[in-house]
Design a protein around this motif. Sequence first.
Motif, mmCIF file in Angstrom:
data_model
loop_
_atom_site.group_PDB
_atom_site.id
_atom_site.type_symbol
_atom_site.label_atom_id
_atom_site.label_comp_id
_atom_site.label_asym_id
_atom_site.label_seq_id
_atom_site.Cartn_x
_atom_site.Cartn_y
_atom_site.Cartn_z
ATOM 1 N N HIS A 255 5.127 -1.382 -9.791
ATOM 2 C CA HIS A 255 4.519 -2.077 -8.651
ATOM 3 C C HIS A 255 5.115 -3.466 -8.441
ATOM 4 O O HIS A 255 4.520 -4.312 -7.777
ATOM 5 N N CYS A 268 2.925 1.810 -0.805
ATOM 6 C CA CYS A 268 2.683 2.346 -2.151
ATOM 7 C C CYS A 268 1.207 2.711 -2.290
ATOM 8 O O CYS A 268 0.354 2.168 -1.589
ATOM 9 N N CYS A 270 -0.683 1.691 -4.406
ATOM 10 C CA CYS A 270 -1.439 0.502 -4.826
ATOM 11 C C CYS A 270 -1.840 -0.340 -3.620
ATOM 12 O O CYS A 270 -2.644 -1.258 -3.750
ATOM 13 N N CYS A 275 7.097 -1.256 -3.254
ATOM 14 C CA CYS A 275 7.066 -1.273 -4.726
ATOM 15 C C CYS A 275 8.226 -0.436 -5.280
ATOM 16 O O CYS A 275 8.652 0.542 -4.656
HETATM 17 ZN ZN LIG Z 1 2.607 -0.341 -5.802
#
Ligand SMILES: [Zn+2]
Length: 399
Positions: A255, A268, A270, A275
């Motif tokens: 990340h 991503c 996240c 990332c």
């Molecule tokens: Zn990420």
Amino acid sequence: MNTASRPGSPAGLRDANRRRVLDAVRSAGAPTQAEIAVTTGLAPATVSNIVRDLGATGVLVAGDEVRAGRRVRAVRLVRGAGLVAGIDFGHRHVRVALADVADPTAAAGHPAPPQRAELRADLADGHGVADGLDTAAGLLDEALGRAGIDRAALRGAVVGLPAPLDLATGAVGASGVLPGWVGVPLAGRVSEHLGVPSSVDNDATLGTLAEQRWGALRGIDDGIFLKLSDGVGAGLVLGGALYRGPDGTAGEIGHVVVDPGDRFAAVCRCGHRGCLETVVSTRTVTAMLAPLLGAPPTVAEVVARARDGYAPASRILADTGHHVGVALAGLCTVLTPRRIVVGGELAQAGDLLLAPLHAALAAAALPGTTRTAEVVVAELAEHAPVLGALALALDRCAA
Ligand SMILES: [Zn+2]
């Protein structure tokens, strides 16, 4: 065993000392308590207390022997003290490995990991916790059955997952590659499901531990293990110790943003854009060849085609190595590791990946900091996380 004691805490120090004593006995066979004190650097009284405690848990036994005409008190591992299990969940697989608590080859620094039974099964994409644990329990029973060992001999298990984990609660973080597992307080569920004390840990951290103990990070005080698979993560060895960070989630290099672009950079899981994992995961690598080949190839097929001179496959692996090198450069400048160990599914590309990785690293890190950092392929290959789980379970069987 549900939660890990923090390094540096009184419980962490006690666990570390027990591990040193256990390791000294594994390495030496039947050392005296005085010999253990010399090997470990611990005070004789501390060694004596630990031997007594481990005797009470049924792992060690101390007995009088005559050696060279002198009566000595020798310490041995108890044969039949039981087994521990390591379990490694991936996005689409689970592996289970067993080791005997009394196996002398489990000592740190042994040239190969402990003799073991190891089984693997495929899991459906997007599988849930119950399916995953059922499959793991089935593999565990099969491995025990093949070895002719009763389930009651199992003392504990450690489970690795490709996700950040809250080490205090054993809950699975949201940015991992297992959407069906998010938020589940897993340590308790695993203990219930397997019927033995269990703990959970991040798979890249476990891979690092295995490579440090029996693989490419043996004897390396400052190194990085990188896992390049569906998920991308890293583990750090700093000053000879595994570094987990304050809440156990250090090493999430997947990340780190490598494509600072704009709305064209991939989103991503996240929540950020660009990332490292969105650029170099096995899913991305294989998907990039799908339009040319008609279907996504496996990683092994991408590597085989690149070796056969198929330029698009070589280019994709080279770009992958380049992006990983750029992401690692910052870490290398700050931490000055001596060795970077590349593991996970993409490691099978070998120099097709490592050469451009090293070139990008050398071009972007502070000159001098990478001069001594070797970049090598993981010795334990795809087995590293399950062996790390086994290593931790062997450590904790005496806790
Ligand atoms: Zn990420």
